[in-house]
Design a protein around this motif. Structure first.
Motif, short mmCIF file in Angstrom:
data_model
loop_
_atom_site.label_atom_id
_atom_site.label_comp_id
_atom_site.label_asym_id
_atom_site.label_seq_id
_atom_site.Cartn_x
_atom_site.Cartn_y
_atom_site.Cartn_z
N UNK A 102 8.50 6.84 -12.93
CA UNK A 102 10.02 6.90 -12.79
C UNK A 102 11.07 5.98 -11.63
N UNK A 103 9.25 6.10 -10.97
CA UNK A 103 9.99 5.72 -9.43
C UNK A 103 10.43 3.97 -9.37
N UNK A 104 10.70 3.65 -8.10
CA UNK A 104 10.66 2.40 -8.06
C UNK A 104 9.38 1.39 -7.39
N UNK A 105 8.98 0.15 -6.72
CA UNK A 105 8.51 -0.25 -6.88
C UNK A 105 8.28 0.28 -5.16
N UNK A 106 9.51 0.02 -3.87
CA UNK A 106 9.69 0.67 -2.85
C UNK A 106 9.18 2.09 -2.60
N UNK A 107 9.43 3.05 -4.09
CA UNK A 107 9.89 4.63 -3.99
C UNK A 107 7.87 4.49 -4.12
N UNK A 108 7.48 3.98 -4.67
CA UNK A 108 5.75 3.91 -4.64
C UNK A 108 5.03 3.55 -2.91
N UNK A 109 5.61 2.13 -2.88
CA UNK A 109 4.79 1.78 -2.07
C UNK A 109 5.40 3.19 -0.37
N UNK A 110 6.34 3.99 -0.43
CA UNK A 110 6.55 4.75 0.13
C UNK A 110 5.66 6.04 0.20
N UNK A 111 5.35 6.26 -1.31
CA UNK A 111 4.25 7.73 -1.81
C UNK A 111 2.62 6.58 -1.26
N UNK A 112 2.67 5.91 -1.78
CA UNK A 112 1.43 5.32 -1.57
C UNK A 112 1.06 5.01 0.17
N UNK A 113 1.91 5.15 1.12
CA UNK A 113 1.49 5.38 2.39
C UNK A 113 1.45 6.76 2.95
#
Length: 386
Positions: A102-113
């Motif tokens: 359910x994460x957004x694209x921005x959330x995904x970028x933060x998680x990947x980082x």
């Protein structure tokens, strides 16, 4: 390099246990940096999470993930900022995270980082441990964590992802895993333009290995080296050629895209003029002195690495990353961030700290960690990072 290749590599579980102190220390430093950022941002009535996930490059990566390529901004001075300048691996991963959660694209970028920064720390430890031993590996990771621009490692940017891929590719080279090295170099080349540095390290190491060992390493070893060399440039070359085809401007079309951002390689002439201009007034002259000291320090660290006989792949990789960072005509405030992947520059300092008493090393790193956390919070709430 022969000794490095022939030394037995630890098992995965053993390697994780060996790296545990470095990873725990790294996590603690980054947690301190994030805490300082959240407290500073709250005091200024700003959202720290927005600063980490929705600023500068992070916004461009999200647009690629959401809309694909083709988005551009035309400025009043005629410059065209196209999202084709941003390599695709991070937005692909952002899209993947959003698709399976359910994460957004921005959330995904933060998680990947966040995940990538830990993988990068582990890779840096693995390289430094193999070259100089465990204590030096721990110190190298902590030094990378406490860099003044270390907060970028926790942002939805591509630096952490790229550093993780580069570090593990270099480790694969040092341990003679050529196909793994080439594959990771391929993915690094899909992450940032400086993926060329990883490709150069793989190629130079493979050529030297051919010249040194010939066929003595076994019947399949030359084939593995060749396959690694073939795989390594496919990421960078594939994306650059696709951009050229997409824009209709041929193989050099990506350079035109970068020119729209006023990015190019001029051998450092624009940066030298930028530094010289600082000496036209007194307050700015202090910044000019700081820039000169910073560049001199980078050069000194690289020369020290050469004198300490760092493995050739590390020297090649660091040299290309440093040259591209310092000799590009891009926005000058971003140069410290562009040097983040050049972690082998820290190995001479890590070796010195490893040779000092533990209490002294811990005191130095602790003090620098606090200063780095404060600076990162101040910087991100202000003008940086571009």
């Amino acid at each position: 390099m022969t000794d490095l290749e022939t030394r037995a590599a630890p098992t995965r579980a053993g390697a994780l246990r060996r790296a545990a102190p470095a990873l725990a220390g790294y996590a603690a430093v980054r947690a301190l940096g994030l805490l300082a950022l959240f407290l500073w941002s709250a005091a200024r009535d700003k959202s720290a999470y927005t600063l980490l996930t929705a600023r500068w490059d992070a916004l461009w990566y999200v647009r690629v993930a959401e809309l694909g390529y083709g988005y551009e901004v035309r400025l009043a001075n005629g410059d065209v900022h196209s999202n084709l300048a941003f390599f695709p691996l991070l937005p692909w991963l952002e899209r993947l995270v959003a698709a399976v959660s359910p994460l957004s694209y921005a959330d995904g970028g933060f998680l990947v980082s966040l995940v990538s920064s830990l993988a990068a720390a582990w890779g840096i430890f693995a390289v430094a441990d193999r070259v100089y031993g465990r204590r030096a590996g721990v110190c190298a990771v902590l030094l990378w964590a406490v860099l003044p621009v270390g907060i970028v490692q926790s942002m939805a940017y591509s630096e952490s992802l790229f550093t993780a891929l580069a570090a593990w590719s270099l480790y694969a080279v040092l341990t003679g895993r050529w196909v793994t090295a080439g594959t990771l170099a391929l993915f690094a080349g899909l992450t940032r333009p400086v993926g060329l540095a990883v490709v150069a390290a793989v190629w130079v190491a493979a050529v030297v290995s051919f010249a040194r060992d010939g066929r003595a390493a076994g019947a399949w070893e030359p084939a593995r080296r060749v396959l690694g060399m073939v795989l390594a440039p496919l990421g960078t070359a594939g994306y650059v050629l696709w951009v050229g085809h997409h824009t209709g401007k041929g193989p050099l079309g990506y350079l035109d895209v970068q020119a729209g951002w006023r990015n190019g390689f001029d051998g450092g002439w624009a940066f030298a003029r930028f530094v010289a201009d600082k000496f036209t007034s007194f307050p700015a002259a202090l910044a000019g002195v700081g820039l000169i000291v910073g560049v001199a320090s980078v050069v000194w660290l690289y020369v020290t690495g050469v004198r300490q006989r760092q493995p050739l792949p590390l020297l090649v990789y660091t040299g290309v990353v440093t040259a591209l960072a310092l000799c590009a005509s891009s926005y000058f405030g971003s140069k410290p961030r562009l040097l983040l992947p050049a972690f082998p520059l820290l190995l001479p300092l890590a070796l010195a700290l490893a040779g000092a008493r533990i209490r002294r090393s811990a005191a130095v790193l602790g003090a620098v960690a606090v200063a780095s956390a404060a600076y990162g919070a101040f910087w991100l709430n202000g003008s940086g990072p571009p």
